[in-house]
Motif scaffolding. Structure first.
Motif, mmCIF file in Angstrom:
data_model
loop_
_atom_site.group_PDB
_atom_site.id
_atom_site.type_symbol
_atom_site.label_atom_id
_atom_site.label_comp_id
_atom_site.label_asym_id
_atom_site.label_seq_id
_atom_site.Cartn_x
_atom_site.Cartn_y
_atom_site.Cartn_z
ATOM 1 N N PHE A 180 0.952 -0.994 0.123
ATOM 2 C CA PHE A 180 0.251 0.235 0.230
ATOM 3 C C PHE A 180 0.495 1.445 -0.008
ATOM 4 O O PHE A 180 0.374 2.524 -1.000
ATOM 5 N N ILE A 181 2.139 0.697 1.059
ATOM 6 C CA ILE A 181 2.975 2.632 0.999
ATOM 7 C C ILE A 181 3.477 2.513 -0.384
ATOM 8 O O ILE A 181 3.217 3.618 -0.909
ATOM 9 N N VAL A 182 3.934 1.617 -1.240
ATOM 10 C CA VAL A 182 4.508 1.873 -2.496
ATOM 11 C C VAL A 182 3.435 2.546 -3.486
ATOM 12 O O VAL A 182 3.857 3.361 -4.412
ATOM 13 N N PRO A 252 8.238 6.491 11.093
ATOM 14 C CA PRO A 252 9.150 5.155 10.544
ATOM 15 C C PRO A 252 10.848 4.661 10.627
ATOM 16 O O PRO A 252 10.919 5.646 11.411
ATOM 17 N N VAL A 253 10.753 3.734 10.542
ATOM 18 C CA VAL A 253 11.865 2.154 11.494
ATOM 19 C C VAL A 253 13.397 3.046 10.650
ATOM 20 O O VAL A 253 12.426 2.486 8.933
ATOM 21 N N ALA A 305 18.391 0.856 0.916
ATOM 22 C CA ALA A 305 17.766 0.726 2.282
ATOM 23 C C ALA A 305 16.686 0.256 2.265
ATOM 24 O O ALA A 305 15.856 -0.300 2.146
ATOM 25 N N LEU A 306 15.714 0.266 4.114
ATOM 26 C CA LEU A 306 15.115 -0.696 4.296
ATOM 27 C C LEU A 306 14.165 0.735 5.353
ATOM 28 O O LEU A 306 14.353 1.530 6.366
ATOM 29 N N VAL A 307 13.164 1.237 4.962
ATOM 30 C CA VAL A 307 12.325 1.739 5.825
ATOM 31 C C VAL A 307 11.217 1.121 6.299
ATOM 32 O O VAL A 307 10.611 0.452 5.140
ATOM 33 N N SER A 308 11.418 0.817 7.614
ATOM 34 C CA SER A 308 9.576 -0.258 7.559
ATOM 35 C C SER A 308 9.127 0.488 8.966
ATOM 36 O O SER A 308 9.087 1.718 9.171
ATOM 37 N N LEU A 309 7.893 -0.418 9.147
ATOM 38 C CA LEU A 309 6.589 0.421 9.525
ATOM 39 C C LEU A 309 6.517 -0.402 11.005
ATOM 40 O O LEU A 309 6.780 -1.756 10.831
ATOM 41 N N PRO A 310 6.329 0.106 11.919
ATOM 42 C CA PRO A 310 6.591 -0.525 13.427
ATOM 43 C C PRO A 310 5.112 -1.370 13.717
ATOM 44 O O PRO A 310 3.936 -0.984 13.197
ATOM 45 N N LEU A 311 4.929 -2.933 14.488
ATOM 46 C CA LEU A 311 4.204 -3.043 13.957
ATOM 47 C C LEU A 311 3.986 -4.097 15.587
ATOM 48 O O LEU A 311 5.177 -5.185 15.760
ATOM 49 N N ASP A 325 1.853 6.504 11.708
ATOM 50 C CA ASP A 325 2.922 6.026 10.996
ATOM 51 C C ASP A 325 3.323 5.659 9.677
ATOM 52 O O ASP A 325 4.116 5.992 8.815
ATOM 53 N N ILE A 326 2.499 5.048 9.310
ATOM 54 C CA ILE A 326 1.939 4.871 7.389
ATOM 55 C C ILE A 326 2.060 5.852 6.733
ATOM 56 O O ILE A 326 2.762 6.338 5.903
ATOM 57 N N ASP A 327 0.637 6.901 7.553
ATOM 58 C CA ASP A 327 1.100 8.478 6.952
ATOM 59 C C ASP A 327 2.526 8.516 6.826
ATOM 60 O O ASP A 327 2.462 9.995 5.504
ATOM 61 N N GLN A 328 3.069 8.926 8.025
ATOM 62 C CA GLN A 328 4.278 9.809 7.376
ATOM 63 C C GLN A 328 5.374 9.169 7.091
ATOM 64 O O GLN A 328 6.090 9.415 6.475
#
Length: 351
Positions: A180-182, A252-253, A305-311, A325-328
């Motif tokens: 969804f994010i991409v 984001p992480v 790079a890796l950008v992750s959503l806290p879960l 977090d998703i929006d950011q």
């Protein structure tokens, strides 16, 4: 989050997509992005690729996998009970007493994972995944075999729900949130026209073999790539802080470690500062355990790079994340890509 975007996310989460059977969700993803992408492609692995500026010489790839963990039918006994094996890192412990959808050859049917009553001794200690069975209500093997075959997939029958404080909970947020994010980053960029080619990929098979990411990276030959996945939140009871300090609603992480190109991280950090956004960090000293590992090894090598959503509650039927977090994460990636000129030098030892 826009109403249309939230509806698309919830539709992705409603769509079963066990690793190896992603066709249905990929068609929905493709139909969504074709409304704003300059071009949409598929490949023989099953990936779907939405592109902006396909003729630009500098290409950035964003990868979010659409597959989820699940089960695969391994055996049907004479009484019509269905036995299953793992698809990806699914645990047997939350399965007892859950409803499932069996994605049968002739349609989807509902079943339940049986549990021995406490009056009869309850569930035995030390049980394994191979001990699980699904009861679809069939009287015998002949009856159920008309609906289910060995090799058919199954997933938990679990609708995504919105909790208090804009928290999202459900099955398979890992990593349909990434797909969804991409897509949403591509949508944002379609209104602003970046100076580089942007390749947003909904990848397949991450939970089992990461082959989709390799196919996509080999076909696109990006100059740089960012995997968008989920990572372990540590802000709930029972989690040892040795696993890090990652919280919902804290942004984001970014991953740090040997596989990660430090220049990409620096550009992401600059975007976060520009947006006055909090970011968090996780360590990936050897490998990331995500699509980034395979993309990195394609062609002559791809800076990643890796950008992750806290879960919270990873690989359970109640994975929980934050809409904030998703929006950011969407904001962060969009801003960073808009700063790219196409002349960036990603060699770590050169200025």
């Amino acid at each position: 989050m826009e109403k249309e975007s939230k509806a698309f996310l919830m539709e992705l989460l409603r769509t079963p997509s066990p690793s190896g059977m992603e066709m249905k969700i990929q068609k929905k993803w493709m139909n969504y992005v074709k409304e704003f992408a300059d071009e949409v492609r598929t490949d023989s692995a099953g990936n779907v690729i939405g592109i902006i500026n396909p003729h630009a010489p500098f290409r950035i790839m964003l990868a979010g996998h659409c597959d989820e963990i699940g089960m695969i039918v391994s055996h049907i006994n004479d009484q019509g009970f269905v036995y299953v094996d793992k698809v990806g890192g699914i645990s047997h412990k939350p399965a007892i007493g859950m409803k499932v959808e069996v994605l049968g050859a002739n349609g989807t049917i509902t079943g339940v994972i049986g549990a021995n009553a406490e009056h009869h001794g309850g569930v035995k200690d030390g049980f394994e995944f191979s001990d699980l069975f699904i009861d679809c209500g069939a009287r015998n093997r002949e009856e159920i075999s008309k609906l289910v075959q060995v090799g058919d997939f199954a997933v938990y029958k679990r609708e995504a729900e919105i909790l208090q404080n804009e928290r999202l909970s459900g099955r398979g947020l890992d990593n349909r949130t990434g797909a969804f994010i991409v897509a949403e980053v591509l949508k944002r960029l379609s209104h602003t026209k970046p100076r580089v080619g942007v390749y947003a990929v909904s990848t397949v098979n991450e939970e089992t073999n990461m082959g989709g990411a390799y196919f996509a990276g080999a076909g696109i030959k990006p100059n740089m790539a960012i995997a968008c996945d989920v990572t372990f939140a540590t802000d709930y009871p029972g989690v040892d802080r040795k696993h890090g300090d990652v919280k919902l609603d804290h942004g984001p992480v970014l991953a740090k470690g040997a596989p990660i190109n430090w220049k990409i991280n620096r550009w992401l950090e600059e975007s976060a500062k520009r947006l006055q956004m909090d970011i968090q960090y996780e360590l990936t000293p050897r490998r990331t355990g995500t699509d980034a590992d395979q993309i990195r090894l394609t062609g002559l090598g791809v800076p990643i790079a890796l950008v992750s959503l806290p879960l919270r509650y990873m690989h359970s039927p109640v994975e929980t994340a934050s809409f904030k977090d998703i929006d950011q994460e969407i904001d962060l990636l969009t801003d960073m890509i808009l700063q790219l000129t196409g002349k960036e030098n990603l060699h770590p030892v050169e200025d």
